[in-house]
Write a protein that holds these residues in place. Structure first.
Motif, PDB file in Angstrom:
ATOM      1  N   LEU A 135      -4.236   3.558   4.853  1.00  0.00           N
ATOM      2  CA  LEU A 135      -5.371   2.887   4.221  1.00  0.00           C
ATOM      3  C   LEU A 135      -6.620   3.720   4.509  1.00  0.00           C
ATOM      4  O   LEU A 135      -7.011   3.880   5.666  1.00  0.00           O
ATOM      5  N   TYR A 176       2.063  -1.645  -6.182  1.00  0.00           N
ATOM      6  CA  TYR A 176       1.660  -0.562  -5.277  1.00  0.00           C
ATOM      7  C   TYR A 176       0.184  -0.263  -5.473  1.00  0.00           C
ATOM      8  O   TYR A 176      -0.337  -0.385  -6.581  1.00  0.00           O
ATOM      9  N   TRP A 177      -0.445   0.149  -4.374  1.00  0.00           N
ATOM     10  CA  TRP A 177      -1.829   0.606  -4.551  1.00  0.00           C
ATOM     11  C   TRP A 177      -2.226   1.620  -3.489  1.00  0.00           C
ATOM     12  O   TRP A 177      -1.651   1.656  -2.413  1.00  0.00           O
ATOM     13  N   THR A 178      -3.216   2.437  -3.872  1.00  0.00           N
ATOM     14  CA  THR A 178      -3.882   3.335  -2.933  1.00  0.00           C
ATOM     15  C   THR A 178      -5.194   2.668  -2.566  1.00  0.00           C
ATOM     16  O   THR A 178      -5.956   2.268  -3.446  1.00  0.00           O
ATOM     17  N   HIS A 179      -5.445   2.520  -1.255  1.00  0.00           N
ATOM     18  CA  HIS A 179      -6.566   1.716  -0.772  1.00  0.00           C
ATOM     19  C   HIS A 179      -7.892   2.459  -0.948  1.00  0.00           C
ATOM     20  O   HIS A 179      -8.141   3.453  -0.280  1.00  0.00           O
ATOM     21  N   PRO A 186       0.841  -1.206   0.000  1.00  0.00           N
ATOM     22  CA  PRO A 186       0.000   0.000   0.000  1.00  0.00           C
ATOM     23  C   PRO A 186       0.877   1.258   0.000  1.00  0.00           C
ATOM     24  O   PRO A 186       1.968   1.250   0.569  1.00  0.00           O
ATOM     25  N   ASP A 187       0.402   2.304  -0.648  1.00  0.00           N
ATOM     26  CA  ASP A 187       1.270   3.486  -0.804  1.00  0.00           C
ATOM     27  C   ASP A 187       1.355   4.333   0.467  1.00  0.00           C
ATOM     28  O   ASP A 187       2.225   5.183   0.580  1.00  0.00           O
ATOM     29  N   ASP A 213      -4.940   4.174  -9.222  1.00  0.00           N
ATOM     30  CA  ASP A 213      -4.428   3.837  -7.891  1.00  0.00           C
ATOM     31  C   ASP A 213      -3.426   2.697  -7.898  1.00  0.00           C
ATOM     32  O   ASP A 213      -2.888   2.360  -6.844  1.00  0.00           O
ATOM     33  N   TRP A 214      -3.219   2.062  -9.044  1.00  0.00           N
ATOM     34  CA  TRP A 214      -2.443   0.832  -9.068  1.00  0.00           C
ATOM     35  C   TRP A 214      -1.249   0.936 -10.016  1.00  0.00           C
ATOM     36  O   TRP A 214      -1.364   1.493 -11.099  1.00  0.00           O
TER      37      TRP A 214
END
Lengths: 509, 345
Positions: free
Chosen positions: B231, B324-327, B227-228, B335-336
């Motif tokens: 969350l 990587y991702w933003t939740h 995760p970046d 986001d990915w």
């Protein structure tokens, strides 16, 4: 294993899996000369027996490190041999000559419900959370890596303890994944739609085995049992149209369907098959039928965690009903019942062995069955409101300040289900009327069926009493009705026997 | 007669019970007809039309815009679609009318367009909004475009042209109807405010991203999911890692504390709360690694430097990629980002 099969090959794989499993079960069943049955009953029984044997022996192989492709190849050979054996002894001809005396209208109803349920299962690729992530994911592991001890499943703990692989319910039984992987292996590739072929016939088989189990009482009783079972809406869907006719648009979608890759309907069908076979085994008496009955119930234990609990209740019901020990039945009937029990115990062992080596993250109810925990909740212990989604994010302080007693919630939920006609029809009110009928108490067979149903309900009530999760959330997800579904087979048999035989004799013949 | 009486009364409840077989018959018939209508494919179109709560959406948008440098009164938003549904009508309760009025009352400059009911909407909206027969003209200098009715003409729009006309980059989709991949490809932010009734594994952007990763990452390779930062939601729908894990199998996907993340919904919430409490991303910095592989939104990449634990995990788990991702509860391609571990500094 690499995926080679295109869509058409995977379709063929799925199509092949069904007759193979059917052949596999057909040869294991006692001869149709010894235990007469019609074609419909034979097909239902043979298919369930094939699935149960594949699940039990597949689990045995996996427990001892046999790679899945070898298990599948041996299964194909075994199924063909078994089918040849059934054909050689003339089962088909015997079954064809055995009457069922079902009127055309009833045949049509049963056919539409059975075939319709299979068609709807295959109408879409797997399309629900549990079937995808709890079961099909493990099927992929077996298909691609050949073993549940692969890192894909075992690696959730993580070698470093911090990072690891992802898998939901890692210690769930592997019966459903084994069946899916079998279809994928036959077709040379994984396809989310066609791997469901071996899972498409649970609802169709259940009424057939109920009919089979009651045939020796009378054809009228058998017919009533099969129709009662087939008419239970929960066999296909729960709470259908609860939101009005707008629910029609969601038919076959969402998580209210019982069909397909869920684990509950297999337990229900296999338990019904086990009960039916044991009733006939005791009436004949026939050791082989009794042993297959035990294996069918063991097969249920390989489908979902609750199947193991149900196997335990099955054994206890036999014990406490006197079916094993009391002298009121024939000695031979008692003796064959021990064979069923032995087969059941041997059948669940592979899963218990394999389970002990799998990681547990959330489904370990045995650890919660502690006397002090049970006493706490029975004594008025509060619901675990701190696990409620709203409370976890700092909302609903009133819930935290005034939590309900869990012991009041559990019977309330079961009570609601008994009168939830949309999911059950009149099944449960009829079961409770039948349970109090003298005929049910007097006959050892009806008594163990009754104890199985009551014991099953009590055990599930106990599970809900000690569950470490927020109970109202489980209720929203369809529990306890998904648990009660497991008991549809024996419940239908009790209702049919009560309906057809008001003055039930104590003899089993 | 008395002897047969018990048998007779038993027929009555049994008959009633058998009548309930009508429910599964209806279920099977409607289920088969419904899936047949979509060619027996699982797709979001099988499910009821996504909807939005106009007042809640307006409040959320206004609150988030208030936190931005651009003053509300200078913000221009084009609202596409005023009818309740394509070929539907307009009335004071129409969600798009309520939403447009709520935004206008908050001070946002609203431009509305509708291919069928613009004239009918004028008395309902009055002079608070500007009316544009040409939807593309409404976009000139706008900071965002909001889809309120999924008219077919709006679904076929060229997002490169949308991007060239707008001053901002917000594409607000209240019907989950726009092609998120196309929106993102034009460098726009696809922000879905609809409440989708379809399950997360059918999300079109999730499936597009999974296809993208499959095309880049070999079946034998491993991916560390990172995760970046914080969350941002406890929503169970945000467990996209579970669905990617299924879709990308047999590729090896790794996650921090997976036993919690993959447990029950309660355990998953604990996983989120634990992560935000422990702040394992603390001390990391945002990284720019050139063009993004799939997303067209180049300046919103979730890539960051790795923590020592993550770097160690890459080596011990023999992972070749970092995902990587933003939740978010909505899957947005923006986001990915999946990058080769070797490309990280």
């Amino acid at each position: 294993m690499r995926s080679r099969g295109g869509p058409s090959l995977t379709l063929i794989g799925g199509l092949l899996a069904v007759p193979l499993l059917l052949l596999g079960g057909a040869g294991v069943l006692p001869s149709a000369k010894v235990i007469p049955r019609g074609l419909w009953e034979n097909a239902g029984l043979a298919w369930l027996a094939g699935c149960a044997l594949f699940a039990v022996f597949g689990t045995l192989g996996l427990a001892f490190g046999v790679p899945f492709p070898i298990i599948a190849a041996v299964a194909v050979a075994g199924c063909l041999f078994s089918g040849w054996k059934a054909w050689k002894r003339g089962d088909l001809e015997d079954c064809r000559r055995t009457p069922t005396l079902l009127g055309r209208g009833w045949v049509l109803l049963l056919a539409i419900l059975g075939l319709g349920s299979a068609a709807l299962t295959l109408a879409l690729p797997i399309n629900a959370f549990d079937p995808l992530l709890h079961f099909a994911y493990k099927g992929k592991i077996l298909f691609h890596h050949g073993s549940p001890t692969d890192q894909a499943l075992m690696g959730i703990a993580g070698d470093s303890g911090l990072f690891g692989r992802m898998v939901t319910h890692p210690n769930y039984p592997l019966g459903v994944p084994l069946l899916e992987a079998f279809a994928a292996w036959l077709g040379g590739g994984w396809n989310d739609r066609w791997v469901q072929f071996p899972l498409a016939f649970w609802a169709a088989a259940l009424p057939a085995v109920v009919f089979f189990g009651l045939r020796h009482l009378s054809l009228a009783t058998a017919k009533v049992g099969a129709l009662v079972a087939a008419s239970v809406p929960m066999l296909y869907v729960r709470d259908f149209l609860a939101e009005g006719t707008g629910g029609l648009a969601m038919a076959g979608l969402g998580n209210t369907s019982s069909l397909g890759g869920w684990g509950d309907l297999p337990i229900a069908a296999l338990l019904a098959g086990g009960c039916g076979l044991l009733l006939r085994a005791r009436a004949t008496p026939c050791k082989r039928a009794a042993m297959v009955a035990g294996l069918l119930v063991a097969g249920g234990a390989c489908m979902k965690n609750e199947g193991l609990a149900m196997a335990g209740v099955f054994a206890l019901a036999l014990l406490f009903s006197g079916a094993l020990l009391l002298a009121e039945g024939e000695a031979k009937s008692r003796r064959v019942t021990w064979f069923a029990l032995a087969a059941l115990l041997v059948g669940v062992l592979p899963w218990l062995i394999l389970r002990s080596s799998l990681p547990s993250i959330d489904e370990n109810y045995l650890s919660h069955f502690q006397p002090d925990r049970i006493a706490h909740f029975l004594g008025g212990g509060a619901e675990l409101v701190e696990k409620a989604p709203k409370v976890m994010v700092g909302q609903a302080p009133e819930l935290l300040a005034n939590p309900p007693e869990r012991r009041m919630l559990v019977p309330g939920y079961f009570g609601e289900e008994i009168f939830d006609f949309r999911s059950w029809g009149l099944l449960w009110p009829l079961v409770f009327i039948a349970l109090f009928a003298p005929s049910t108490r007097k006959d050892p067979n009806q008594r163990w069926l009754a104890l199985l149903v009551i014991g099953g309900l009590l055990l599930y009530a106990l599970i809900l009493l000690v569950t470490p999760w927020y109970l109202p959330l489980l209720r929203d997800k369809g529990i306890p009705e998904r648990l009660m579904l497991h008991l549809v087979g024996p419940a239908s048999m009790i209702v049919a026997a009560w309906w057809a035989r008001p003055s039930f004799p104590s003899s089993t013949t | 007669m008395p002897a047969s009486w018990p048998g007779s009364w038993r027929k009555f409840p049994l008959g009633i019970h058998l009548l309930f077989s009508a429910l599964p018959l209806m279920f099977l018939a409607w289920g088969l007809l419904g899936t047949a209508g979509e060619g027996f494919h699982r797709s979001p179109t099988l499910y009821p039309r996504p909807f939005f709560d106009p007042e809640e959406t307006a409040q959320y948008l206004v609150d988030s815009w208030k936190a931005r440098p651009l003053p509300l009164k200078e913000r221009i938003v084009a609202v596409w679609g005023l009818a309740d549904a394509p070929e539907g009508g307009v009335d004071p309760e129409s969600p798009s009318i309520v939403l447009a009025l709520a935004l206008a009352r908050a001070g946002v400059q609203i431009r509305v367009s509708d291919p069928g009911f613009l004239e009918e909407a004028k008395p309902l909206l009055g002079e608070r909004v500007a009316f544009f027969p040409d939807p593309m003209a409404a976009l000139e200098g706008a900071h965002g475009v909001l889809l309120a009715t999924e008219w077919p003409a709006y679904l076929e729009v060229d997002f490169a042209e949308v991007a060239s006309r707008m001053a901002g980059r917000e594409v607000l989709d209240c019907r989950a109807a726009w092609d998120g991949e196309a929106v993102d490809g034009a460098g726009l932010f696809h922000l879905v405010y609809a409440k989708p009734s379809y399950p997360p594994w059918l999300d079109p952007e999730l499936l597009a991203f999974a296809r993208h990763v499959k095309s880049k990452v070999g079946e034998e390779e491993g991916i560390l999911m990172v995760p970046d930062g914080r969350l941002g939601t406890l929503s169970g729908r945000a467990r996209w890692f579970l669905h990617l894990n299924y879709l990308l199998f047999p590729r090896r996907l790794y996650l921090r504390k997976p036993a919690l993340a993959c447990g029950t919904s309660g355990q998953y919430r604990e996983w989120v709360l634990d992560w935000n409490r422990e702040r394992p991303w603390k001390g990391t910095r945002r990284l720019r690694l050139g063009d993004r592989a799939l997303s067209g939104v180049v300046d919103a990449s979730p890539i960051r430097s790795l923590t020592p634990d993550e770097t160690k995990a890459l080596a011990t788990l023999n992972a070749d990629w970092v995902l990587y991702w933003t939740h978010n509860s909505d899957f947005r391609i923006t986001d990915w980002e999946c990058v080769p571990a070797g490309a990280l500094p």
